[in-house]
Design a protein around this motif. Sequence first.
Motif, PDB file in Angstrom:
ATOM      1  N   PHE A 128     -20.202 -37.405   1.554  1.00 45.76           N
ATOM      2  CA  PHE A 128     -21.246 -36.498   2.049  1.00 45.76           C
ATOM      3  C   PHE A 128     -20.776 -35.812   3.339  1.00 45.76           C
ATOM      4  N   ALA A 129     -20.203 -36.643   4.245  1.00 44.35           N
ATOM      5  CA  ALA A 129     -19.739 -36.089   5.525  1.00 44.35           C
ATOM      6  C   ALA A 129     -18.620 -35.069   5.282  1.00 44.35           C
ATOM      7  N   LEU A 130     -17.686 -35.432   4.405  1.00 49.18           N
ATOM      8  CA  LEU A 130     -16.568 -34.520   4.130  1.00 49.18           C
ATOM      9  C   LEU A 130     -17.040 -33.235   3.459  1.00 49.18           C
ATOM     10  N   ALA A 131     -18.065 -33.373   2.583  1.00 47.64           N
ATOM     11  CA  ALA A 131     -18.574 -32.198   1.866  1.00 47.64           C
ATOM     12  C   ALA A 131     -19.184 -31.203   2.855  1.00 47.64           C
ATOM     13  N   LEU A 132     -19.928 -31.743   3.841  1.00 49.94           N
ATOM     14  CA  LEU A 132     -20.550 -30.843   4.819  1.00 49.94           C
ATOM     15  C   LEU A 132     -19.503 -30.195   5.729  1.00 49.94           C
ATOM     16  N   ALA A 133     -18.343 -30.896   5.843  1.00 50.16           N
ATOM     17  CA  ALA A 133     -17.312 -30.399   6.762  1.00 50.16           C
ATOM     18  C   ALA A 133     -16.350 -29.411   6.094  1.00 50.16           C
ATOM     19  N   ILE A 134     -16.572 -29.092   4.802  1.00 47.60           N
ATOM     20  CA  ILE A 134     -15.659 -28.153   4.130  1.00 47.60           C
ATOM     21  C   ILE A 134     -15.683 -26.807   4.856  1.00 47.60           C
ATOM     22  N   GLU A 135     -14.480 -26.321   5.194  1.00 47.64           N
ATOM     23  CA  GLU A 135     -14.417 -25.026   5.891  1.00 47.64           C
ATOM     24  C   GLU A 135     -14.428 -23.897   4.872  1.00 47.64           C
ATOM     25  N   LEU A 136     -15.284 -22.907   5.105  1.00 44.43           N
ATOM     26  CA  LEU A 136     -15.371 -21.777   4.179  1.00 44.43           C
ATOM     27  C   LEU A 136     -14.859 -20.513   4.866  1.00 44.43           C
ATOM     28  N   ARG A 137     -14.233 -19.648   4.076  1.00 47.39           N
ATOM     29  CA  ARG A 137     -13.750 -18.388   4.668  1.00 47.39           C
ATOM     30  C   ARG A 137     -14.908 -17.446   4.947  1.00 47.39           C
ATOM     31  N   THR A 138     -15.878 -17.480   4.014  1.00 47.83           N
ATOM     32  CA  THR A 138     -17.081 -16.688   4.284  1.00 47.83           C
ATOM     33  C   THR A 138     -18.314 -17.559   4.033  1.00 47.83           C
ATOM     34  N   GLU A 139     -19.150 -17.626   5.037  1.00 48.48           N
ATOM     35  CA  GLU A 139     -20.370 -18.428   4.906  1.00 48.48           C
ATOM     36  C   GLU A 139     -21.401 -17.618   4.129  1.00 48.48           C
ATOM     37  N   THR A 140     -21.734 -18.094   2.908  1.00 46.21           N
ATOM     38  CA  THR A 140     -22.732 -17.361   2.129  1.00 46.21           C
ATOM     39  C   THR A 140     -24.061 -18.116   2.099  1.00 46.21           C
ATOM     40  N   GLY A 141     -23.986 -19.453   2.375  1.00 43.22           N
ATOM     41  CA  GLY A 141     -25.186 -20.271   2.285  1.00 43.22           C
ATOM     42  C   GLY A 141     -25.583 -20.486   0.842  1.00 43.22           C
ATOM     43  N   GLY A 142     -26.582 -21.326   0.612  1.00 43.82           N
ATOM     44  CA  GLY A 142     -27.073 -21.576  -0.748  1.00 43.82           C
ATOM     45  C   GLY A 142     -26.035 -22.256  -1.625  1.00 43.82           C
ATOM     46  N   VAL A 143     -25.814 -21.647  -2.804  1.00 46.36           N
ATOM     47  CA  VAL A 143     -24.927 -22.271  -3.785  1.00 46.36           C
ATOM     48  C   VAL A 143     -23.472 -21.922  -3.455  1.00 46.36           C
ATOM     49  N   ASP A 144     -22.962 -22.500  -2.386  1.00 43.31           N
ATOM     50  CA  ASP A 144     -21.579 -22.214  -1.982  1.00 43.31           C
ATOM     51  C   ASP A 144     -20.664 -23.386  -2.375  1.00 43.31           C
ATOM     52  N   PRO A 145     -19.367 -23.348  -2.011  1.00 41.25           N
ATOM     53  CA  PRO A 145     -18.467 -24.435  -2.407  1.00 41.25           C
ATOM     54  C   PRO A 145     -18.872 -25.813  -1.892  1.00 41.25           C
ATOM     55  N   ARG A 146     -19.757 -25.870  -0.883  1.00 46.86           N
ATOM     56  CA  ARG A 146     -20.206 -27.175  -0.398  1.00 46.86           C
ATOM     57  C   ARG A 146     -21.299 -27.764  -1.290  1.00 46.86           C
ATOM     58  N   PHE A 147     -21.967 -26.897  -2.050  1.00 50.15           N
ATOM     59  CA  PHE A 147     -23.159 -27.299  -2.803  1.00 50.15           C
ATOM     60  C   PHE A 147     -22.912 -28.485  -3.759  1.00 50.15           C
ATOM     61  N   TRP A 148     -21.918 -28.338  -4.623  1.00 45.53           N
ATOM     62  CA  TRP A 148     -21.678 -29.338  -5.691  1.00 45.53           C
ATOM     63  C   TRP A 148     -21.191 -30.676  -5.121  1.00 45.53           C
ATOM     64  N   PRO A 149     -20.189 -30.681  -4.199  1.00 49.12           N
ATOM     65  CA  PRO A 149     -19.786 -31.965  -3.620  1.00 49.12           C
ATOM     66  C   PRO A 149     -20.929 -32.658  -2.871  1.00 49.12           C
ATOM     67  N   THR A 150     -21.777 -31.866  -2.200  1.00 52.17           N
ATOM     68  CA  THR A 150     -22.909 -32.467  -1.485  1.00 52.17           C
ATOM     69  C   THR A 150     -23.891 -33.093  -2.471  1.00 52.17           C
ATOM     70  N   LEU A 151     -24.193 -32.352  -3.528  1.00 48.20           N
ATOM     71  CA  LEU A 151     -25.104 -32.852  -4.565  1.00 48.20           C
ATOM     72  C   LEU A 151     -24.564 -34.158  -5.151  1.00 48.20           C
ATOM     73  N   LEU A 152     -23.263 -34.167  -5.454  1.00 43.55           N
ATOM     74  CA  LEU A 152     -22.656 -35.354  -6.062  1.00 43.55           C
ATOM     75  C   LEU A 152     -22.707 -36.546  -5.110  1.00 43.55           C
ATOM     76  N   SER A 153     -22.405 -36.293  -3.809  1.00 41.85           N
ATOM     77  CA  SER A 153     -22.382 -37.432  -2.887  1.00 41.85           C
ATOM     78  C   SER A 153     -23.792 -37.974  -2.662  1.00 41.85           C
ATOM     79  N   LEU A 154     -24.792 -37.099  -2.679  1.00 44.56           N
ATOM     80  CA  LEU A 154     -26.171 -37.587  -2.544  1.00 44.56           C
ATOM     81  C   LEU A 154     -26.566 -38.441  -3.750  1.00 44.56           C
ATOM     82  N   LEU A 155     -26.200 -37.967  -4.940  1.00 48.80           N
ATOM     83  CA  LEU A 155     -26.497 -38.717  -6.164  1.00 48.80           C
ATOM     84  C   LEU A 155     -25.778 -40.065  -6.123  1.00 48.80           C
ATOM     85  N   ALA A 156     -24.490 -40.037  -5.735  1.00 46.93           N
ATOM     86  CA  ALA A 156     -23.711 -41.277  -5.683  1.00 46.93           C
ATOM     87  C   ALA A 156     -24.312 -42.228  -4.653  1.00 46.93           C
ATOM     88  N   GLY A 157     -24.779 -41.677  -3.507  1.00 42.71           N
ATOM     89  CA  GLY A 157     -25.382 -42.516  -2.477  1.00 42.71           C
ATOM     90  C   GLY A 157     -26.634 -43.212  -3.005  1.00 42.71           C
TER      91      GLY A 157
END
Lengths: 512, 182
Positions: free
Chosen positions: B56-85
């Motif tokens: 979860f911590a690593l997912a939130l720390a993913i650096e993005l070239r352009t911050e779009t918010g919402g369904v961005d590259p952080r979305f899926w890893p965050t969702l997965l880590s929350l489910l796993a937690g």
Amino acid sequence: MNPIVSGLEALIDPTVLVCLLLGLVLGMLVGAFPGITATMAVALASGFTLTLEPVQGLAVLLTIYVAANFGDRVPSILVNTPGTPASIATTLDGYPMAKQGRAGLALVISALVSAIGIFASMILFAAAAIPIARLALEFGPSEMFALVLFGLTVMISISSKSMIKGVLAGVAGLALATVGRDPITGDQRFTFGINDLSSGVDFIAVIIGVFGIAELFDQLLTHHASKVRPISSLGRWWPNKAEYRQMGKPLAVGSVVGMIVGVVPAAGGDIAGLIGWDRARRVSQRPEEFGKGSIEGLTASDTASSATLGGSLTTTMALGIPGDSVMAVMIGSMIIWGIQPGPSLFTNRPDLVVSITAIMLIATILSLAISLVRMRGMVKLLDVPVHYLWATILMFCIVGTYATTNNIFTVVIMLIAGIVGLIMKRTGFPVGPLVLGLLLGPLAESNLRRALLIEGPIGLVSHPISAALIALALFAIIAPIVGRVRQKRTATAAARTEAGNALVKSSKGPHA
Amino acid sequence: MSSRRRAKATPTVIPAAGVAGTPSPADVAPELAAQPSRRLEIVTAAIALGASVAGFALALAIELRTETGGVDPRFWPTLLSLLAGALSVALLLIAVLRPPFDRSDLEAANRQGAIRLVVALVVAILYVVLWQLAGYLVATALFLAALLWVFGGRSWKTLIIFPVLTTAFTYVLFHTLLKVPL
């Protein structure tokens, strides 16, 4: 050019024949050695087929898949030990037959019905693959995501004793798949500055690790001397007329069960064999003989487990969702060849359907022939000392992995995957969902994100196909849990009644 | 170790959703089966929870070239880590409150086996290192001989002829026929 002609033409190549023979020998051997599964063998072989042309490589891998399905029956029948999980149900009646001095008969019947099972299922593949692929071609992102979710949940419900552990393994696989570049934006994720990780965790290395090395490590950890000797008196070989007649009904039941189980993503021969055996017992006029050396039982289990092959191929090639664990490995190899199994494959390359069908049929005929001729000799294989087997497997795992990328980093990933696989196995986490998650992760993520961007969460349930698939996925997870709770309740209730009865008896006892 | 030993079948998990009432021939003989262990369950659940939190911590720390918010590259890893937690917490609760899972489908590990496994792993790591230093042929022949010795082979045929022939065979197969640079 006509796809049938060009599909067959691709096989008229001496190298393909060599590949077929190599696959045949390897498949028979790995089938006959308990402890080496077809998945493990195909994973290892994928290491050295990557430099071949796709049809040549497919000839090796598919023939291993088919031949292992014949070879694994031999130890099931002769030593009561399944050569691969697909022949678990063969032991139910095969070994009792062998103990009764009818081992030869069991081996021949098993080989004959396995061949018939595969032939029947290949008709399904040849007829259904292209129409299913056409239908799936209409799938949008929400349908594709739902399909992946369905495949994953079926794998989880089949392979897990604990649903939570199964889902966790699947989530871990999906998470592992996020390492590397983002499938949509290309941003680096979880690469920690390591260049080798920017293209993602190597799929073949993980597969060889969790299916090959982990199994080997588990054997190293738990092996003990076994005293079971193979049955040596084989008796009569060919069935008589009455016995052929007995085979009819279970053959039909087994074929239907096998084909249905085969089409279900991730469900393979082990499950089909057990279900086929059980169904045939229910419709049999002599159900009491099942489990005691019944020809009907042997016929049903072996037909069903073999008839999964065509169904699994259909799901794999037409939808891109692996039909069983061997097919998961196959998808990994095909992607490296530049062939992406899935709806667009057969519309772009209809000739491949013909090539695959032909390879499967030729492999089946060759396996049947070698089974009928060489079965006596295969018994001797069981006496090969185990240290040769272990050392060779470990070496092939390492060299085979290296061969996929020519990079020692991949070997390190493979060894780590092996240790992780061993720990998962010892702690009750199934590895199947992990591998499937890793394989389907990018497909799941990119389609979910696209679906959400286009229509929002409502898009997942507003399309009938995706809504149905998501409902089925939920069912696949919830049904086993409900079943287990019910079973526990029934057992507790029965125990209570028994205890109550005992109490009543003991309280009546002294006064009687 | 006797040379007449045979590979034992891999204990196979009978499908959970399998057929009720069907005998399960692949179950391990009771005296060899692994024992259920509450401690093991708690440790694995705790590790899973730790990994989920780290994820979860690593997912939130993913650096993005352009911050779009919402369904961005952080979305899926965050969702997965929350489910796993959430699943790990459930697993931890089950491990503490319920009887530990049945492990009768697994064979019990033995001390000799544990030593064999660790030594094989060390030999494998040394092989990977030696391969880089001494080349494929020498490293592989030595690796096979060492493994065979560890696994109980003692005859000269086993320790010399088999490693040399196998190394030569794989070299011809990979290097010469399949053009894989070894």
